[in-house]
Each structure stands twice: as C-alpha cells, then as structure tokens.
Write a protein that holds these residues in place. Structure first.
Motif, PDB file in Angstrom:
ATOM      1  N   SER A 318       0.790  -1.509  -0.107  1.00 28.53           N
ATOM      2  CA  SER A 318      -0.119  -0.678  -0.016  1.00 28.53           C
ATOM      3  C   SER A 318       0.725   1.293  -0.064  1.00 28.53           C
ATOM      4  O   SER A 318       0.755   2.582  -0.136  1.00 28.53           O
ATOM      5  CB  SER A 318      -0.914   0.525   1.365  1.00 28.53           C
ATOM      6  N   ARG A 321       2.360   1.527  -3.528  1.00 22.55           N
ATOM      7  CA  ARG A 321       1.356   2.148  -4.894  1.00 22.55           C
ATOM      8  C   ARG A 321       1.131   3.420  -4.334  1.00 22.55           C
ATOM      9  O   ARG A 321       0.675   4.065  -4.731  1.00 22.55           O
ATOM     10  CB  ARG A 321       0.029   1.305  -4.578  1.00 22.55           C
ATOM     11  N   THR A 333       1.513  -1.702  -8.004  1.00 24.01           N
ATOM     12  CA  THR A 333       0.291  -1.710  -9.277  1.00 24.01           C
ATOM     13  C   THR A 333       0.389  -2.791 -10.030  1.00 24.01           C
ATOM     14  O   THR A 333      -0.917  -3.393 -10.087  1.00 24.01           O
ATOM     15  CB  THR A 333      -0.106  -0.501  -9.831  1.00 24.01           C
ATOM     16  N   GLU A 381      -4.845  -2.985  -1.111  1.00 27.48           N
ATOM     17  CA  GLU A 381      -5.250  -1.964  -1.507  1.00 27.48           C
ATOM     18  C   GLU A 381      -6.720  -1.113  -0.627  1.00 27.48           C
ATOM     19  O   GLU A 381      -7.578  -0.273  -0.605  1.00 27.48           O
ATOM     20  CB  GLU A 381      -6.774  -2.531  -2.526  1.00 27.48           C
ATOM     21  N   ARG A 384      -4.553   0.393   0.998  1.00 25.71           N
ATOM     22  CA  ARG A 384      -4.741   1.942   0.828  1.00 25.71           C
ATOM     23  C   ARG A 384      -5.854   3.284   0.512  1.00 25.71           C
ATOM     24  O   ARG A 384      -5.812   4.150   1.041  1.00 25.71           O
ATOM     25  CB  ARG A 384      -3.981   2.016  -0.865  1.00 25.71           C
ATOM     26  N   SER A 385      -7.500   2.326   0.317  1.00 27.30           N
ATOM     27  CA  SER A 385      -9.094   3.201   0.593  1.00 27.30           C
ATOM     28  C   SER A 385      -8.523   4.501   2.103  1.00 27.30           C
ATOM     29  O   SER A 385      -8.983   5.081   1.820  1.00 27.30           O
ATOM     30  CB  SER A 385      -9.461   2.839  -0.245  1.00 27.30           C
TER      31      SER A 385
END
Length: 493
Positions: A318, A321, A333, A381, A384-385
């Motif tokens: 994360s 990215r 990615t 993901e 990261r979000s």
C-alpha cells in the motif's frame, strides 16, 4: 511524459511476467535410481479415492492410505531398500507433481495412454480391469448400456481414461468432469448425473459398499495402449523404470496382486463398518471427529499465518502504491492487478508445481505462501483506500506541529484510517478462512480435504458436508464477533 510512464508500465509487467518464463535445462545423466536410494525414501503420488486401488481407511485407530496400488508401492520400496512416503493429490494434478519432482512416481490406477506417454514414461502394465458404468439402483431397468445415456449427463474423473472414452465414444452425452470419485458418486445420488464411468474394480468396490448404486460393463472399445494400469515416471529416468519393472515382474510371477486385492477388500469391509450388527453404530458421522479436527486445525493454521504475512506484505504494497517513485508505484500496481486478475487456484498450483522446478516447497508451505500473496493484494487496496480517506488537513496539521511524516502516519493518519478499514479488513480475514480451502487441490489436509476423506471412508456424501458447513460457520461467526468487539472499542475511543 506519457512515453516515460508507458516504459515504466512495460518494465513492471516484464518484471512480473519474468517469473513465468520457462527455464531451459540441460539434460543430465540418469541418476534417478541412485538419487532415491541416496535420500532413502520413495515418494509416490496417488489420488486416494479409488478403491480397491488406493483409498483411506482407519487402521489401528489411525487414518491410513491402503489398497492394491499401495501394497505394490510398498513392495517396490522394499526392493529398492528405501522407505515409502505417500502424497495424496488430486488425480488431475498427479502428472504435474511428477514433472515438477514433487513425487518420484505416480501409481494411481493410471492407464498408459499415448497422450500421457508424450510427457511421462510408464512401467509395464501391472493390472488389467475393465471399464464400467455406475447408475442408481432405482434406474437399473432404464440404463443398461451407453446407448441409453444418449443426451444425458455422465460423470467422469478429470484427466482420467474414462473422460477420454466418454468424449470419444459417447459424443452425444453431456460430460461432467470432477476431480474426486466420491464427488462423482455424490452427484449421481443427488441426480446431478445419470451415470458415472469408472474402472471396473473401483466400481465394484463402491457398489459392494453401497446398496443405492449398481454397475455393469460399459462395452467400451479400448486400444492396446489403453488397457490396464501402469506406473508413471518422469521422462529420462530409465534406471528407475527398470528397477520398478523388475519388482512388477516378481509380483506377477508370484501372483501377489490377488493377495493385495484380498487385503484391500478387508480394509473396505472395515471401512464400511464390518458386520451388519455394528455397521450402524460404527458408521456414525460422529466417529470421524478426528478427521474433522485435523482438517480444522490445518485450516486455522493456514488462515492465521496467511493473514499475518498477508497483512505485512499488504501494508508494504500500500505504501509502495502511494509512493511518488514511479518505478516503485508501478511495481506494486502490477503485482496487485496481476494477483487480483488471476484465480487463486492457479496461483496455488503455480507456487507448488512451477516454482517446484527451482525450489522443492512442501504442499503446506506452498499453500500458505499462495494464500498470503493473494490476500496481500486485497489488503493493500483496503489499507490504501483507508489512508486516502483521511482528510489531507490531518496530515498538514501534524506537519505544522513539527511531526515528521513517519510520526504523523503512526500517530495521526493510520489510527484514523484503521477505523475506516476495519470492517473491510475483517471481511478479508473471513474470506481467507473460506478461500484457504483451495489448498486441498495440492494435497494439504485442510477441512475440505478431510471432508473428502470422510466421504471416501464412510461412503456417506451429505453428512460430511453438513458437518463441514457447521464448522466453517462456527469459525467465521466467532471471528466476526471478535472483530465486531474490537470495532466497538474503536468507536468508543
């Protein structure tokens, strides 16, 4: 600028795909026999759902793989002066396991067809049975030949000779291919298929232990190379082939196969429950609790370890990215998109078989690695979000107070993000418990694998599935309650 970004994308994809490029190897001298004798073990690959060839049975209170093929393997190992080790793998994964050197030989009632001879070598045929059709007892007057099954669904084992015969000699029938014979018979009993094609001895073994089904000769036309069962070897291992053929010749001369079949029949009777007086009590599904306990233990182990390492790798990915370094960003990615774009089953098989050319990784470790790598992509993901959901003003305020980026992330940003990502993270942990069942395809004794063993040993199809569903529910429900507890504490902070 666009060209530079395109180059970075291409470079990232090449880095990922480079792991899948086959490595050319130089043919070496045949030392197969010497290698086995030096390590002191003969590792055989088999699919233990095929009585009387190979199947699970309880021997002296312990789950044991027995059968005619196993007795033959013991004789071969004894003649070679080594110990025997058995790897129980799905039938369609046996040849990949052989080619990747996970096993030394494959003995699983396998027919030496021309197609298989292109990738592996075979011993002399050690047993010739026949090809039968298994149908429900209630349909004995309806289905008496292959012609009666025209336009109907027929079950076969994936990668077997029966699958080829059905495709070639029953072109008007709909073919259902499953990995396990026990799954095929369950499909037959639950009306998912109208018939199952099986090797004659195996068909007779199942019919002899189940009054709901019957069998008859399928009348298939077989070529000379398709007759009988033989042992498979990796290409260019003639020294081992010659040694095994010598043992098979001795077995044939002494007619030991008859003794092996008789011994297998004894195990089958014990697996069914022995005499009629005690068969009801001994065949209770509760008597197989040790199988379910073992499977549950492995499932929990795989899930916990995979979540641990998957979380660590997910956090690293994360941040990669979110990095301003374009190479680091695109590498992360490419990894995430590649893992999310391929099935976990393929990833498990790749780690176990393909990587096996370079490093001999045990099945359990391979399964944990594959599940960890897969989970890491999704956790990446989620984190990261969550980090992106924290308002930028929080970071700016922390920096204005003199905090470094690391301290601001640890003390300000991540605690707020954790509250946002906790529900999604919990769902991923629960998903790992359920999806870890895919490791059963490489022979890991998780809950799904043990469920199939119980189905094979007890000759019961529905009850083991019910028990397994309950166990999975208990595991996931308990974890859900635990996660909700901590989520509630976060909300009160």
């Amino acid at each position: 600028m666009k060209k530079k970004s395109l180059y970075l994308v291409v470079l990232s994809l090449i880095a990922v795909l480079s792991f899948f490029i086959p490595v050319e190897t130089v043919s070496a001298a045949d030392t197969a026999l010497e290698d086995i004798q030096e390590k002191g073990t003969l590792v055989i690959g088999t699919s233990a759902d095929f009585p009387p060839y190979e199947f699970h049975s309880t021997v002296n209170g312990k789950d044991t793989i027995v059968g005619m093929d196993i007795s033959i393997a013991k004789k071969i190992a004894e003649d070679l002066g080594v110990e025997l080790k058995i790897e129980d793998i799905g039938f369609d994964s046996l040849l990949p396991a052989l080619e990747s050197e996970k096993v030394d030989i494959v003995i699983s009632g396998m027919s030496p067809t021309d197609e298989r001879k292109q990738s592996v070598d075979f011993s002399e045929v050690y047993y010739t049975g026949g090809q039968n059709i298994v149908v429900r007892e209630a349909d004995k007057e309806i289905y008496t030949s292959t012609a009666d099954l025209t336009g109907l669904k027929v079950g076969v084992q994936t990668g077997s000779l029966q699958e080829t015969l059905a495709q070639e000699q029953m072109p008007d029938s709909e073919i259902l291919s499953l990995t396990k014979t026990t799954d095929l018979l369950l499909a037959l009993k639950t009306n998912k298929v109208e018939a199952v094609l099986m090797e004659k001895p195996s068909a007779e073994a199942y019919v002899g232990n189940d009054n709901q089904i019957l069998t008859f000769d399928g009348g298939f036309q077989l070529e000379e190379g398709e007759q009988g069962s033989a042992i498979a070897f990796k290409k260019d291992t003639q020294s081992l082939v010659a040694a095994v053929n010598s043992s098979l010749t001795e077995i044939s001369e002494q007619d030991l196969v008859s003794d092996y079949l008789e011994e297998a029949g004894t195990h089958l009777q014990e697996a069914q429950g022995g005499t009629e007086e005690d068969s009801t009590d001994s065949n209770s599904i509760l008597n197989y609790w040790n199988y379910f306990l073992k499977g549950t233990g492995y499932t929990i182990l795989i899930s916990v370890v995979s979540v641990f390492f998957g979380s660590i790798l997910g956090v690293i990915l994360s941040f990669m990215r979110m990095s301003k370094n374009k190479i680091v960003h695109f590498l992360a990615t490419a990894y995430v998109e590649f893992v999310r774009g391929t099935p976990m089953m393929i990833q498990v098989m790749f780690i176990y078989f393909a990587v096996g050319y370079l490093v001999n990784i045990p099945a359990l470790v391979s399964g944990i690695i594959a599940v960890s790598l897969n989970s890491a992509a999704y956790i990446c993901e989620i984190i990261r979000s969550g980090l992106n959901s924290v308002p930028k003003g929080q970071s700016e305020a922390a920096r204005s107070l003199g905090m470094s980026k690391k301290i601001a992330m640890r003390q300000i940003i991540f605690p707020q993000a954790l509250k946002n990502i906790w529900p999604a993270l919990g769902n991923e942990f629960i998903t790992v418990i359920k999806e870890s069942s895919i490791v059963s395809i490489i022979g890991v004794s998780d809950l799904i694998f043990q469920t199939r063993v119980v189905t094979s040993v007890s000759y019961r199809g529905i009850a083991p599935l019910v028990v397994t569903m309950i166990i999975y529910f208990i595991l996931t429900f308990s974890l859900t309650k635990l996660l909700n507890h901590y989520e509630g504490k976060m909300n009160h902070d």
